[in-house]
Design a protein around this motif. Structure first.
Motif, PDB file in Angstrom:
ATOM      1  N   GLY A  25      25.798  54.981 -26.800  1.00  0.00           N
ATOM      2  CA  GLY A  25      24.460  53.884 -27.080  1.00  0.00           C
ATOM      3  C   GLY A  25      25.039  52.356 -27.281  1.00  0.00           C
ATOM      4  O   GLY A  25      26.272  52.360 -27.367  1.00  0.00           O
ATOM      5  N   TRP A  26      23.982  51.640 -27.566  1.00  0.00           N
ATOM      6  CA  TRP A  26      24.261  50.243 -27.784  1.00  0.00           C
ATOM      7  C   TRP A  26      23.471  49.683 -29.241  1.00  0.00           C
ATOM      8  O   TRP A  26      22.409  50.233 -29.387  1.00  0.00           O
ATOM      9  CB  TRP A  26      23.724  49.340 -26.689  1.00  0.00           C
ATOM     10  CG  TRP A  26      24.760  49.370 -25.390  1.00  0.00           C
ATOM     11  CD1 TRP A  26      24.560  50.230 -24.444  1.00  0.00           C
ATOM     12  CD2 TRP A  26      25.813  48.810 -25.189  1.00  0.00           C
ATOM     13  NE1 TRP A  26      25.611  50.045 -23.500  1.00  0.00           N
ATOM     14  CE2 TRP A  26      26.258  49.115 -23.983  1.00  0.00           C
ATOM     15  CE3 TRP A  26      26.380  47.762 -25.856  1.00  0.00           C
ATOM     16  CZ2 TRP A  26      27.463  48.549 -23.529  1.00  0.00           C
ATOM     17  CZ3 TRP A  26      27.794  47.277 -25.332  1.00  0.00           C
ATOM     18  CH2 TRP A  26      28.150  47.446 -24.243  1.00  0.00           C
ATOM     19  N   GLN A  53      20.832  43.591 -40.461  1.00  0.00           N
ATOM     20  CA  GLN A  53      21.423  44.513 -40.564  1.00  0.00           C
ATOM     21  C   GLN A  53      21.832  45.114 -38.876  1.00  0.00           C
ATOM     22  O   GLN A  53      21.019  44.579 -37.923  1.00  0.00           O
ATOM     23  CB  GLN A  53      20.648  45.845 -41.116  1.00  0.00           C
ATOM     24  CG  GLN A  53      20.580  45.641 -42.635  1.00  0.00           C
ATOM     25  CD  GLN A  53      20.472  46.939 -43.272  1.00  0.00           C
ATOM     26  OE1 GLN A  53      19.238  47.489 -42.781  1.00  0.00           O
ATOM     27  NE2 GLN A  53      20.715  47.130 -44.490  1.00  0.00           N
ATOM     28  N   ARG A  54      22.577  45.867 -38.841  1.00  0.00           N
ATOM     29  CA  ARG A  54      23.065  46.495 -37.267  1.00  0.00           C
ATOM     30  C   ARG A  54      21.715  47.326 -36.885  1.00  0.00           C
ATOM     31  O   ARG A  54      21.209  48.140 -37.939  1.00  0.00           O
ATOM     32  CB  ARG A  54      24.358  47.162 -37.128  1.00  0.00           C
ATOM     33  CG  ARG A  54      24.826  47.305 -35.580  1.00  0.00           C
ATOM     34  CD  ARG A  54      26.160  47.741 -35.558  1.00  0.00           C
ATOM     35  NE  ARG A  54      26.982  47.098 -36.378  1.00  0.00           N
ATOM     36  CZ  ARG A  54      28.429  47.356 -35.917  1.00  0.00           C
ATOM     37  NH1 ARG A  54      28.813  48.377 -35.754  1.00  0.00           N
ATOM     38  NH2 ARG A  54      29.119  46.219 -36.476  1.00  0.00           N
ATOM     39  N   GLU A  55      21.286  47.280 -35.579  1.00  0.00           N
ATOM     40  CA  GLU A  55      20.118  47.999 -35.558  1.00  0.00           C
ATOM     41  C   GLU A  55      20.342  48.825 -34.034  1.00  0.00           C
ATOM     42  O   GLU A  55      21.192  48.032 -33.285  1.00  0.00           O
ATOM     43  CB  GLU A  55      18.919  47.150 -35.214  1.00  0.00           C
ATOM     44  CG  GLU A  55      18.724  45.924 -34.216  1.00  0.00           C
ATOM     45  CD  GLU A  55      17.606  45.196 -34.019  1.00  0.00           C
ATOM     46  OE1 GLU A  55      16.787  45.477 -34.891  1.00  0.00           O
ATOM     47  OE2 GLU A  55      17.408  44.493 -33.079  1.00  0.00           O
ATOM     48  N   LEU A  56      19.682  49.680 -33.870  1.00  0.00           N
ATOM     49  CA  LEU A  56      19.692  50.352 -32.445  1.00  0.00           C
ATOM     50  C   LEU A  56      19.100  49.841 -31.451  1.00  0.00           C
ATOM     51  O   LEU A  56      18.045  49.261 -31.699  1.00  0.00           O
ATOM     52  CB  LEU A  56      19.022  51.832 -32.683  1.00  0.00           C
ATOM     53  CG  LEU A  56      19.198  52.908 -31.426  1.00  0.00           C
ATOM     54  CD1 LEU A  56      18.977  54.335 -32.056  1.00  0.00           C
ATOM     55  CD2 LEU A  56      17.851  52.613 -30.532  1.00  0.00           C
ATOM     56  N   VAL A  57      19.758  49.678 -30.284  1.00  0.00           N
ATOM     57  CA  VAL A  57      19.278  49.044 -29.152  1.00  0.00           C
ATOM     58  C   VAL A  57      18.547  50.227 -28.148  1.00  0.00           C
ATOM     59  O   VAL A  57      17.336  50.425 -27.748  1.00  0.00           O
ATOM     60  CB  VAL A  57      19.983  48.023 -28.297  1.00  0.00           C
ATOM     61  CG1 VAL A  57      19.441  47.529 -27.127  1.00  0.00           C
ATOM     62  CG2 VAL A  57      20.540  46.767 -29.321  1.00  0.00           C
ATOM     63  N   ALA A  58      19.633  51.048 -27.651  1.00  0.00           N
ATOM     64  CA  ALA A  58      19.288  52.128 -26.838  1.00  0.00           C
ATOM     65  C   ALA A  58      20.440  53.258 -26.931  1.00  0.00           C
ATOM     66  O   ALA A  58      21.346  52.768 -27.263  1.00  0.00           O
ATOM     67  CB  ALA A  58      19.368  51.447 -25.601  1.00  0.00           C
ATOM     68  N   THR A 107      18.974  61.892 -21.762  1.00  0.00           N
ATOM     69  CA  THR A 107      17.734  61.819 -22.547  1.00  0.00           C
ATOM     70  C   THR A 107      17.882  60.233 -23.367  1.00  0.00           C
ATOM     71  O   THR A 107      18.773  60.203 -23.717  1.00  0.00           O
ATOM     72  CB  THR A 107      17.458  62.650 -23.951  1.00  0.00           C
ATOM     73  OG1 THR A 107      17.210  63.920 -23.079  1.00  0.00           O
ATOM     74  CG2 THR A 107      16.216  62.249 -24.564  1.00  0.00           C
ATOM     75  N   THR A 108      16.986  59.191 -23.125  1.00  0.00           N
ATOM     76  CA  THR A 108      17.058  57.910 -23.712  1.00  0.00           C
ATOM     77  C   THR A 108      16.048  57.705 -24.870  1.00  0.00           C
ATOM     78  O   THR A 108      15.149  58.279 -24.903  1.00  0.00           O
ATOM     79  CB  THR A 108      16.979  56.967 -22.497  1.00  0.00           C
ATOM     80  OG1 THR A 108      15.530  56.965 -21.883  1.00  0.00           O
ATOM     81  CG2 THR A 108      17.974  57.211 -21.222  1.00  0.00           C
ATOM     82  N   THR A 109      16.591  56.671 -25.673  1.00  0.00           N
ATOM     83  CA  THR A 109      16.034  56.300 -26.830  1.00  0.00           C
ATOM     84  C   THR A 109      16.277  54.887 -26.908  1.00  0.00           C
ATOM     85  O   THR A 109      17.324  54.074 -26.482  1.00  0.00           O
ATOM     86  CB  THR A 109      16.618  56.819 -27.939  1.00  0.00           C
ATOM     87  OG1 THR A 109      16.479  58.404 -28.082  1.00  0.00           O
ATOM     88  CG2 THR A 109      15.540  56.124 -29.146  1.00  0.00           C
TER      89      THR A 109
END
Length: 119
Positions: free
Chosen positions: A35-36, A44-49, A56-58
């Motif tokens: 992920g990225w 704060q660090r956050e989820l991108v994908a 399966t993607t988020t």
């Protein structure tokens, strides 16, 4: 020793595109999720994908429809195609991979690559 190396960051104008890549190297059996994430100054660090081995993607709501994550399992690589970039996408982008190593399963992080969206 397992390492993640990112590439592809840079300066781009609003509305432009960039493609980030991250390759895992070293000795390991396999890679689970990849992920990225991103971190802007003062935030704060956050989820991108994220993308599982089963494809399966988020995506973060803020990037849906603009960013696409993909992976090449044969090359141990995950990529992030970023289109229609906005100034608020400016951040350091980090690759993360959950890797089945020779002795344990753990998360690894890349060193980060800077993306700046500005006119």
């Amino acid at each position: 020793q397992v390492q993640l190396v990112e590439s592809g960051g840079g300066l781009v104008q609003p509305g432009g595109s960039l493609r980030l890549s991250c390759t895992a190297s070293g000795s390991f059996f396999s890679i689970n999720d990849m992920g990225w994430y991103r971190q802007a100054p003062g935030k704060q660090r956050e989820l991108v994908a994220t993308l599982t081995r089963g494809e399966t993607t988020t995506y973060a709501d803020s990037v849906k429809g603009r960013f696409t994550i993909s992976r090449d399992n044969a090359k141990n690589t995950v990529s992030l195609q970023m289109n229609s970039l906005k100034p608020e996408d400016t951040a350091a982008y980090y690759c993360k991979a959950n890797i089945v190593g020779l002795d344990r399963v753990r998360d690894y992080w890349g060193q980060g690559t800077q993306v700046t969206v500005s006119s």
